[in-house]
Every structure is written in C-alpha cells, then in structure tokens.
Design an enzyme around this catalytic site. Structure first.
Site, PDB file in Angstrom:
ATOM      1  N   ASN A  46      41.867  21.468  20.481  1.00 22.19           N
ATOM      2  CA  ASN A  46      42.840  21.414  21.573  1.00 22.19           C
ATOM      3  C   ASN A  46      42.165  20.888  22.839  1.00 22.19           C
ATOM      4  OD1 ASN A  46      41.467  23.963  21.530  1.00 22.19           O
ATOM      5  ND2 ASN A  46      43.027  24.900  22.812  1.00 22.19           N
ATOM      6  N   GLU A  48      43.030  20.632  26.808  1.00 20.37           N
ATOM      7  CA  GLU A  48      43.951  21.080  27.858  1.00 20.37           C
ATOM      8  C   GLU A  48      43.843  20.193  29.093  1.00 20.37           C
ATOM      9  OE1 GLU A  48      43.156  25.283  28.327  1.00 20.37           O
ATOM     10  OE2 GLU A  48      44.176  25.704  26.421  1.00 20.37           O
ATOM     11  N   CYS A  57      47.497  20.178  21.192  1.00 18.46           N
ATOM     12  CA  CYS A  57      46.964  21.110  20.186  1.00 18.46           C
ATOM     13  C   CYS A  57      45.955  20.434  19.253  1.00 18.46           C
ATOM     14  CB  CYS A  57      48.098  21.653  19.333  1.00 18.46           C
ATOM     15  SG  CYS A  57      49.264  22.665  20.233  1.00 18.46           S
ATOM     16  N   GLU A  59      45.718  20.695  15.999  1.00 17.11           N
ATOM     17  CA  GLU A  59      46.300  20.150  14.757  1.00 17.11           C
ATOM     18  C   GLU A  59      46.825  18.736  14.982  1.00 17.11           C
ATOM     19  OE1 GLU A  59      46.859  22.988  16.249  1.00 17.11           O
ATOM     20  OE2 GLU A  59      47.483  24.575  14.886  1.00 17.11           O
ATOM     21  N   CYS A  91      51.675  26.062  16.164  1.00 19.39           N
ATOM     22  CA  CYS A  91      52.917  26.134  16.944  1.00 19.39           C
ATOM     23  C   CYS A  91      54.007  25.308  16.262  1.00 19.39           C
ATOM     24  CB  CYS A  91      52.674  25.648  18.371  1.00 19.39           C
ATOM     25  SG  CYS A  91      52.543  23.855  18.526  1.00 19.39           S
ATOM     26  N   CYS A  94      53.472  21.498  16.154  1.00 17.64           N
ATOM     27  CA  CYS A  94      52.463  21.083  15.165  1.00 17.64           C
ATOM     28  C   CYS A  94      53.008  21.191  13.745  1.00 17.64           C
ATOM     29  CB  CYS A  94      51.198  21.915  15.325  1.00 17.64           C
ATOM     30  SG  CYS A  94      50.277  21.432  16.800  1.00 17.64           S
TER      31      CYS A  94
END
Ligand code: THU
Length: 137
Positions: A46, A48, A57, A59, A91, A94
């Site tokens: 991930n 940010e 993310c 994934e 999530c 994803c």
C-alpha cells in the site's frame, strides 16, 4: 492447482514485502504477493498519500504491476497485514479488481501477525459477481 506449500511460500513473500509499505498515516502496512500463471510472483504494497483518499492498496498495486509486465492471469494471492494481530481481508475495491483477473476458485490467503490465517477464494470474497457476463478472456 496451488498446494498448501506454495501458499506458504506466497504468504512469506507477502510478509516480506509488507515491510516496504508506505503507510505513514494509517501505520497499517499491507503486502500482497500474486502468483502468476507462468509461476512468477509479483508483489505490491500500500502506498498512502497526505491527501488520504489517494492511497492505493497493496493488492491493486500488485495487479497493476503484473499487468504492466504483461501478466494477466493469476492463480493465487496472499496478503499480509503485519500491523494487525488477526487476519484482515482485502477491501471491496480490491475484491472487484482481483475478480477481473482471477477465477472464482482462485485461492486467497490472508493473515496478520498471529498464526491465525484465512484461506478462502475469490468467489467467496466476491460472490454473485454482477458483471461477470461482461468479462472477455
Ligand atoms: N489497505 C490495503 O492495502 N489493502 C486492503 O485491502 C485494505 C486496506 C491499506 C489502505 C491504507 O493504506 C491502509 O491499508 C489502511 O486502510
């Protein structure tokens, strides 16, 4: 067929790459390891941003990296969240993106810092995939 030992290897790769996550805001690192049909492993973390909503993310970063390398078919994914004790699943966004490139029976493993891991499939994470009729392989 991806056996348990291969999933162990994949999860270990996810754990290792999670250390490269850029997560200074949530302090929640995530590492993903995608097993490609050709046997290669593509990793993602991930990333940010100080504009929080721009965070991406692990994934999805793994999928984007793999597709960039011309790898479009994946046979498994492992996800590590070392900053949680218990497993934290992908999530919703994803799940949708993974579902684009993985069949419903594709194995998924995720786990936190404890030995407790979840072994599931894309189909269980994204049941009743509403747009599957549109997908052209
Ligand atoms: N995160 C992921 O990388 N994957 C998920 O499936 C869930 C959330 C990241 C996004 C954000 O950087 C941090 O975890 C906290 O939500």
């Amino acid at each position: 067929m991806v056996d348990n030992e291969k999933m162990d290897v994949l999860f270990a790769e996810a754990q290792k790459i999670a250390m490269s996550a850029y997560a200074p805001y949530s302090h929640f690192r995530v590492g993903a390891a995608l097993l490609c049909e050709d046997g290669s492993i593509v990793r993602g973390v991930n990333v940010e941003n100080r504009s929080y909503g721009l965070s991406i993310c692990a994934e999805r970063n793994a999928v984007v990296a793999a597709v960039t390398m011309g790898r479009l078919k994946f046979t498994a994914i492992a996800i590590s969240t070392p900053d949680s004790v218990d497993p934290v699943g992908p999530c919703g966004a994803c799940r949708q993106v993974l579902g684009e490139f993985m069949k419903p029976d594709t194995p998924v493993r995720f786990g936190g810092s404890s030995k407790n891991q979840v072994n599931t499939t894309i189909g269980e994470l994204l049941p009743f995939d509403s747009l599957h009729e549109l997908r052209k392989s």
